[in-house]
Design an enzyme around this catalytic site. Structure first.
Site, PDB file in Angstrom:
ATOM      1  N   SER A   4      -8.080   0.806   3.038  1.00  0.00           N
ATOM      2  CA  SER A   4      -8.534   0.326   1.726  1.00  0.00           C
ATOM      3  C   SER A   4      -9.664  -0.668   1.909  1.00  0.00           C
ATOM      4  CB  SER A   4      -7.357  -0.353   1.009  1.00  0.00           C
ATOM      5  OG  SER A   4      -7.797  -1.045  -0.143  1.00  0.00           O
ATOM      6  N   SER A   5     -10.407  -0.877   0.834  1.00  0.00           N
ATOM      7  CA  SER A   5     -11.427  -1.936   0.811  1.00  0.00           C
ATOM      8  C   SER A   5     -10.987  -3.123  -0.033  1.00  0.00           C
ATOM      9  CB  SER A   5     -12.742  -1.394   0.247  1.00  0.00           C
ATOM     10  OG  SER A   5     -13.276  -0.412   1.094  1.00  0.00           O
ATOM     11  N   ARG A  21       0.839  -1.196   0.000  1.00  0.00           N
ATOM     12  CA  ARG A  21       0.000   0.000   0.000  1.00  0.00           C
ATOM     13  C   ARG A  21       0.877   1.249   0.000  1.00  0.00           C
ATOM     14  NH1 ARG A  21      -4.948   1.909  -1.425  1.00  0.00           N
ATOM     15  NH2 ARG A  21      -6.149   2.847   0.254  1.00  0.00           N
ATOM     16  N   GLU A  25      -3.957   8.048  -3.941  1.00  0.00           N
ATOM     17  CA  GLU A  25      -4.338   7.261  -2.756  1.00  0.00           C
ATOM     18  C   GLU A  25      -4.552   8.085  -1.499  1.00  0.00           C
ATOM     19  OE1 GLU A  25      -5.347   4.385  -2.826  1.00  0.00           O
ATOM     20  OE2 GLU A  25      -4.523   3.515  -4.653  1.00  0.00           O
ATOM     21  N   GLY A  29     -13.554  -2.144  -7.434  1.00  0.00           N
ATOM     22  CA  GLY A  29     -14.866  -1.553  -7.161  1.00  0.00           C
ATOM     23  C   GLY A  29     -14.949  -0.613  -5.984  1.00  0.00           C
ATOM     24  N   THR A  32      -4.075  -1.132  -7.508  1.00  0.00           N
ATOM     25  CA  THR A  32      -4.857   0.076  -7.777  1.00  0.00           C
ATOM     26  C   THR A  32      -3.998   1.322  -7.903  1.00  0.00           C
ATOM     27  OG1 THR A  32      -6.791   1.339  -6.991  1.00  0.00           O
ATOM     28  CG2 THR A  32      -5.188   0.630  -5.329  1.00  0.00           C
ATOM     29  N   THR A  92      -9.425   0.225  -9.778  1.00  0.00           N
ATOM     30  CA  THR A  92      -8.700  -0.944  -9.273  1.00  0.00           C
ATOM     31  C   THR A  92      -8.781  -2.145 -10.222  1.00  0.00           C
ATOM     32  OG1 THR A  92      -9.221  -0.143  -7.057  1.00  0.00           O
ATOM     33  CG2 THR A  92      -8.361  -2.346  -7.178  1.00  0.00           C
ATOM     34  N   GLU A 119      -6.195   3.943  -7.317  1.00  0.00           N
ATOM     35  CA  GLU A 119      -7.373   4.492  -6.627  1.00  0.00           C
ATOM     36  C   GLU A 119      -8.433   4.920  -7.619  1.00  0.00           C
ATOM     37  OE1 GLU A 119     -10.272   5.816  -4.069  1.00  0.00           O
ATOM     38  OE2 GLU A 119      -9.427   7.198  -5.530  1.00  0.00           O
ATOM     39  N   ASP A 173      -7.915   8.399   0.004  1.00  0.00           N
ATOM     40  CA  ASP A 173      -8.544   7.303   0.753  1.00  0.00           C
ATOM     41  C   ASP A 173      -8.502   7.547   2.258  1.00  0.00           C
ATOM     42  OD1 ASP A 173      -9.437   5.813  -1.330  1.00  0.00           O
ATOM     43  OD2 ASP A 173      -7.942   4.224  -1.172  1.00  0.00           O
TER      44      ASP A 173
END
Length: 583
Positions: free
Chosen positions: A468-469, A114, A441, A489, A422, A404, A424, A444
């Site tokens: 993040s998801s 990340r 990013e 998504g 990703t 992503t 983002e 986020d």
């Protein structure tokens, strides 16, 4: 390469459809011809399998495996090719999460690639002069939103540890295609056109994505990227140091900090100091399986785990996908899980978290008792999971929009890659350097850092990784990999992955049928229903239960590989252009 791609696509995109079989299982909730989806069939193989969001990227990984490479070798090729042919979604200017099964050690681990906040980031970074949060795109477009990229370091360090083939060999096909050019796909062309007003603000992106008349390049146009090829040649020769030191690093920092509008605060020191984090996977029990994924700063595994555990207290199996009760339970379980997510989940290196408490089975049983099958939950708030650290926090306000990419790889030895990657937002910050786009990013993070005197867990801090998801997932059965799955998504990723798992485990669908199933999901208040699908038939019944419903485009990009004793099964989302290739 293109010849082998054509022959493979002929096999993997046969006109015969899985939807007829899916309809026998789901009756009225099933994908339909009128939805405009590209029907895809379950692909089977014996030795290895790749599923990715673009056929050229899938083929790049397949070529490496066919040459004797392993899953990590193929991972490098797939990601670098995605950065060329699907630049709106991921690339070397962004970050990624990897869930990895090491067949030799018979062990599961995860790698956190990340992005990190610059050391010069301040709490006011996304506030205006009045102390109010900026609008999303005012924050995104330009250098302000750019965090330290992590993807190149992730690829390099994981390959150093697990790779088999020579690093340069993995990159050469991507360099070759970047120089020769590839045909712009309908999806990329649509993305360029949709984002034209933002994408043409900066010269490098404008010169690349628009023609000499200033119009977005169309599908079918051959697109060459000599700058990306030059960047990859340096990385092929010098490894990750070529990216985080030297001319590429200087170019990134200069571009971010000297953006004509909305400059950022990234420094050379941020790039020099970037590190990959190897973390323990987060696993939660579900039926006879263990659902394993990426822990914080990703909320994926924890929130998927909560949704599945809460919904497990209801009889989804006998109700099936055509009973509104199933979707009510999934929706309310999701809303309860998202409430906990917003309150507690952030970068665990910076913020104390009740990680084990969020998956405590007694706690989740109590959360399940809040669901009333006669009506929708009216008020949803975070719970009080078991926690040995007393800390008052406030609910997060971050915005996470869909983009992503996700891919899976299984090699001959049984190594498994599940990776979500990703930049983002679509096209990230819209800043382009060396043929690749830089991420956005930092958006986020929550734009606010506090609500009153209570801090927000996902607030921006120097060196911190934004929540993040992304939910790259490996499902274990009897301690062995059974399914690798994930999706793009934004924050909807969590619902997409949870629904696919429920469809397979509870409703007996194969993985292609589970991915094909129209989406019904909830994150906050609204229940979102996939437009132009048979799921719209549930709207009236859900409204009667008291839900605010919204019909719209739920464009997942689910990819999955199921691992059976003598067979691999691959599935790609009909909503996107990805394919599964195996041998």
């Amino acid at each position: 390469m293109l010849r082998s791609l054509t022959s493979t696509l002929t096999i993997s995109l046969l006109l015969s459809s899985p939807f007829t079989q899916a309809q026998q299982v789901t009756d009225s909730i099933a994908p339909e011809q009128s939805s405009g989806l590209e029907q895809k069939q379950l692909v089977t193989a014996k030795d290895w399998m790749v599923t990715a969001a673009n056929p050229l990227a899938t083929q790049a990984g397949a070529d490496i495996l066919a040459q004797g490479g392993n899953a990590v070798d193929a991972m490098v090729a797939v990601q670098l090719m995605l950065g060329l042919v699907e630049p709106q979604s991921s690339g070397i200017g962004g970050g990624a999460f990897l869930v990895y099964w090491d067949a030799k050690k018979q062990a599961l681990t995860t790698f956190d690639g990340r992005e990190t906040a610059p050391i010069n980031a301040t709490p006011e970074l996304f506030l205006d002069k009045k102390g109010e949060p900026l609008s999303f795109y005012d924050a995104v477009v330009g250098g302000r939103s750019v965090a330290t990229p992590g993807t190149v370091m992730l690829l390099w360090q994981v390959h150093e540890r697990y790779g088999k083939l020579d690093w340069k060999k993995l990159i050469e096909p991507v360099i070759s295609l970047a120089e020769k050019g590839f045909v712009i796909s309908p999806r990329l062309a649509s993305s360029i056109s949709h984002d034209a007003s933002r994408l043409n603000r900066y010269k490098e992106a404008r010169d690349y994505f628009f023609d000499k008349d200033g119009k977005p390049k169309q599908a079918g146009t051959v697109l060459k990227n000599s700058a990306y090829a030059a960047t990859l040649k340096k990385i092929a020769k010098h490894g990750a140091s070529a990216f985080y030191h030297g001319d590429i690093a200087k170019h990134i920092v200069s571009t971010v900090n000297n953006a004509p509008s909305n400059p950022g605060v990234l420094s050379i020191k941020d790039l020099h100091n970037y590190q990959i984090k190897q973390r323990e996977p987060i696993c939660s029990p579900y039926q006879s399986y263990q659902i394993c994924g990426m822990g914080p700063p990703s909320s994926g595994a924890l929130t998927v785990g909560q949704i599945l555990s809460i919904s497990e207290h209801f009889d989804l199996k006998s109700w099936g996908p055509n009973n509104v009760k199933s979707w009510q339970v999934i929706a309310d379980a999701s809303r309860l899980a998202f409430a906990d997510r917003g309150m507690y989940i952030a970068d665990q290196d910076f913020v104390p978290m009740p990680t084990q408490g969020l998956l405590n089975q007694a706690y989740l049983k109590d959360r399940a008792k809040l669901i009333n099958l006669d009506k929708a939950l009216q008020t949803v708030s975070a719970g009080s999971p078991p926690w040995d650290y007393a800390h008052k926090q406030s609910t997060d306000e971050s915005i996470e929009l869909p983009s992503t990419s996700h891919f899976n790889i299984v090699d001959r030895q049984g190594n498994v890659v599940s990776m979500t990657t990703t930049i983002e937002n679509s096209f990230g910050s819209r800043l382009m350097v060396g043929g690749f786009l830089l991420n956005n990013e930092l958006t986020d993070f929550s734009f606010r850092t506090h609500q009153g005197d209570r801090p927000i867990a996902n607030r921006i801090e120097p060196g911190k990784r934004p929540r993040s998801s992304m939910a790259p997932t490996i499902i274990l059965k009897d301690g062995k990999p059974y399914i690798a799955i994930g999706s793009p998504g934004g924050s909807r990723i969590i619902g997409y992955v949870a629904q696919a798992i429920i469809a397979h485990v509870q409703w007996g669908m194969d993985i292609q049928q589970a991915i094909d199933l129209p989406h019904i999901l909830s994150r906050f208040n609204d229940v979102e229903i996939e437009q132009n699908s048979s799921a719209v038939q549930m709207q009236s019944a859900l409204s009667k239960l008291g839900y605010q419903t919204k019909v719209g485009d739920l464009n997942s990009g689910l990819h999955a590989i199921r691992i059976l004793p003598n067979q691999l099964q691959g599935a790609a989302d009909p909503r996107r252009e990805g394919v599964a290739i195996g041998q």
